[in-house]
Design a protein around this motif. Structure first.
Motif, mmCIF file in Angstrom:
data_model
loop_
_atom_site.group_PDB
_atom_site.id
_atom_site.type_symbol
_atom_site.label_atom_id
_atom_site.label_comp_id
_atom_site.label_asym_id
_atom_site.label_seq_id
_atom_site.Cartn_x
_atom_site.Cartn_y
_atom_site.Cartn_z
ATOM 1 N N CYS A 4 0.438 -1.913 0.196
ATOM 2 C CA CYS A 4 -0.097 0.190 0.073
ATOM 3 C C CYS A 4 0.832 1.730 0.014
ATOM 4 O O CYS A 4 1.804 1.589 1.080
ATOM 5 N N TYR A 11 0.181 -6.491 0.736
ATOM 6 C CA TYR A 11 -1.546 -7.095 0.710
ATOM 7 C C TYR A 11 -1.517 -7.579 -0.104
ATOM 8 O O TYR A 11 -1.370 -7.833 -1.409
ATOM 9 N N THR A 14 -4.702 -6.413 -2.529
ATOM 10 C CA THR A 14 -4.905 -4.275 -3.167
ATOM 11 C C THR A 14 -4.984 -3.824 -4.274
ATOM 12 O O THR A 14 -5.334 -4.906 -5.316
ATOM 13 N N THR A 25 -1.495 2.897 -5.199
ATOM 14 C CA THR A 25 -1.817 1.216 -5.003
ATOM 15 C C THR A 25 -2.298 1.010 -3.109
ATOM 16 O O THR A 25 -1.491 1.859 -2.618
ATOM 17 N N ASP A 27 -4.406 -0.621 -0.356
ATOM 18 C CA ASP A 27 -4.450 -1.651 1.071
ATOM 19 C C ASP A 27 -5.602 -1.920 1.871
ATOM 20 O O ASP A 27 -6.674 -2.883 1.699
#
Length: 77
Positions: A4, A11, A14, A25, A27
């Motif tokens: 993130c 993660y 995402t 980007t 999460d």
């Protein structure tokens, strides 16, 4: 695994947002809002709805827009 851009969490679920040449980007929607949502010109809260625009600024609600001096604005028509 992607990371993130806001919180740095790695993660597997995402997602990527793109707007006007910006890309990020994230999460969670919480992080996406922090990165992409505009800020009210009066109270500085993040605007996650339509907001109200006037005189080149954006406000979260009619109350903030009126407080900033805009005339004839209302939350409901």
């Amino acid at each position: 695994m992607p990371t993130c851009d806001v919180c740095g969490n790695t993660y597997d679920k995402t997602f990527t947002l793109e707007q006007a040449g910006r890309r990020g980007t994230f999460d969670s929607f919480e992080c996406a809002i922090q990165a992409f949502a505009p800020t009210c010109a009066h109270c500085q809260c993040r605007i996650i709805g339509h907001g109200i625009e006037g005189e080149g600024k954006i406000y979260c609600c009619a109350h903030c827009a009126r407080h900033a001096g805009l005339k004839g604005v209302a939350d409901r028509a």
